[in-house]
Scaffold this active site. Sequence first.
Site, short mmCIF file in Angstrom:
data_model
loop_
_atom_site.label_atom_id
_atom_site.label_comp_id
_atom_site.label_asym_id
_atom_site.label_seq_id
_atom_site.Cartn_x
_atom_site.Cartn_y
_atom_site.Cartn_z
CG ASP A 37 -2.06 0.96 1.14
OD1 ASP A 37 -2.31 1.50 0.05
OD2 ASP A 37 -2.69 1.21 2.18
N GLY A 40 0.15 5.36 -4.41
CA GLY A 40 -0.42 6.65 -4.81
C GLY A 40 0.21 7.79 -4.03
NE ARG A 50 -4.19 6.52 -7.66
CZ ARG A 50 -4.06 6.19 -6.37
NH1 ARG A 50 -3.86 7.12 -5.48
NH2 ARG A 50 -4.14 4.93 -6.00
CG HIS A 54 0.27 1.55 -9.32
ND1 HIS A 54 0.01 1.29 -8.00
CD2 HIS A 54 -0.84 2.18 -9.80
CE1 HIS A 54 -1.21 1.74 -7.69
NE2 HIS A 54 -1.74 2.29 -8.77
CB SER A 82 -8.68 -5.70 -3.76
OG SER A 82 -9.23 -4.44 -4.10
CG ASN A 85 -7.52 -2.52 -6.12
OD1 ASN A 85 -6.59 -3.29 -5.88
ND2 ASN A 85 -7.85 -1.54 -5.29
CD1 TRP A 86 -12.69 -5.61 -10.22
CD2 TRP A 86 -11.71 -5.01 -12.14
NE1 TRP A 86 -12.06 -6.73 -10.74
CE2 TRP A 86 -11.46 -6.38 -11.92
CE3 TRP A 86 -11.18 -4.41 -13.28
CZ2 TRP A 86 -10.71 -7.16 -12.80
CZ3 TRP A 86 -10.43 -5.19 -14.16
CH2 TRP A 86 -10.20 -6.54 -13.92
NE ARG A 201 -2.97 -1.54 4.66
CZ ARG A 201 -4.19 -1.61 4.16
NH1 ARG A 201 -5.01 -2.54 4.57
NH2 ARG A 201 -4.61 -0.75 3.26
NE ARG A 207 -8.14 0.66 5.27
CZ ARG A 207 -7.64 1.89 5.26
NH1 ARG A 207 -7.87 2.70 6.28
NH2 ARG A 207 -6.94 2.31 4.24
CD GLU A 220 2.04 -12.59 16.34
OE1 GLU A 220 2.05 -11.39 16.64
OE2 GLU A 220 1.55 -13.48 17.06
C1 FPP Z 1 -1.77 0.12 -3.34
O1 FPP Z 1 -1.35 1.45 -3.46
C2 FPP Z 1 -1.20 -0.73 -4.36
C3 FPP Z 1 -1.92 -1.37 -5.33
C4 FPP Z 1 -3.38 -1.26 -5.43
C5 FPP Z 1 -1.31 -2.20 -6.37
C6 FPP Z 1 0.01 -2.83 -6.08
C7 FPP Z 1 0.65 -3.13 -7.36
C8 FPP Z 1 1.96 -3.06 -7.67
C9 FPP Z 1 3.03 -2.81 -6.69
C10 FPP Z 1 2.43 -3.23 -9.08
C11 FPP Z 1 2.06 -4.52 -9.75
C12 FPP Z 1 2.32 -5.75 -8.96
C13 FPP Z 1 3.05 -6.81 -9.36
C14 FPP Z 1 3.12 -8.00 -8.48
C15 FPP Z 1 3.80 -6.88 -10.61
P1 FPP Z 1 -2.43 2.61 -3.57
O2 FPP Z 1 -2.54 2.97 -5.00
O3 FPP Z 1 -3.71 2.19 -2.93
O4 FPP Z 1 -1.73 3.76 -2.75
P2 FPP Z 1 -2.41 4.92 -1.92
O5 FPP Z 1 -3.17 4.28 -0.80
O6 FPP Z 1 -1.24 5.73 -1.46
O7 FPP Z 1 -3.30 5.67 -2.87
#
Ligand code: FPP
Length: 261
Positions: A37, A40, A50, A54, A82, A85-86, A201, A207, A220
């Site tokens: 997490d 962004g 954002r 990633h 998740s 996430n869509w 996390r 969460r 844990e």
């Molecule tokens: C959460 O950050 C992260 C994700 C929803 C996606 C995680 C994906 C990657 C690291 C890249 C692809 C993965 C692989 C395994 C190749 P957020 O966007 O929710 O961040 P924020 O809470 O700061 O907005």
Amino acid sequence: MSLDQILAVLPSGSAEEALARQIDFDRLPAHVAVIMDGNGRWAAQRHLPRVEGHRAGIESVREVVEGSARLGIQVLTLYAFSVENWKRPATEVSTLMGLLKRYLRSELNTLLRNDIRFHVIGRQEELAGDVRRELADAEAKTAANAGMLFNIALNYGGRAEIVEAAKKLIAEGADAESLDEQRFSQFLYTAGQPDPDLLIRTSGEMRVSNFLLWQIAYAEIWVTDTLWPDFRKRHLLEAILAYQKRERRYGGIKHPAVAGR
Ligand code: FPP
């Protein structure tokens, strides 16, 4: 895998090396699960879109996969996308899927070299055909590997997984008398795998976000303020050391942190 394996990729005399030397290799978590997490926020801090967060997060994925395999972790599960996430903008979703495909292509040899078995958990039928093909290819090519199992959670939701397991049980005509926790768990995506001992996390959020709800019953939890794109082997080592300092009780009396129950 062992101390020597992890030391081989850590700069000698570094803080990481000092952390690795403190690890008790007889008490490693069997399964480490990670909620990645903060991508962004990492991007926003740099006034970047954002998706750049990633993109930068891929390097952290590489570090954690390699670090976990070298340490001798049996199972690593990363939460990449998740079911919720869509709801993100379509361009962000397609960038994430594109990054995933690129990651698989560029890292396949590393997975093979490190004897890592790749496995997808989540509702794959809702993913685009090209993504599914890429995932299936990586699963097939690494299927015979006997080292670490690397689960990637994609279009994953813990509640959806439990409902799906219940539907499979009903379809099988399972009778209530023979149903117990052990049997139920065999209908989850993680059938046959040890439950996570350690849930990491990043980005400071407290969460569980619908991640492995059944499986983390006794995990844990270790939360770091570090944002995912800044996460490195050092943080993984810190998490494992923190885990090894905890007493695990499973609702009973004291146990030192041990793998398994
Ligand atoms: C959460 O950050 C992260 C994700 C929803 C996606 C995680 C994906 C990657 C690291 C890249 C692809 C993965 C692989 C395994 C190749 P957020 O966007 O929710 O961040 P924020 O809470 O700061 O907005």
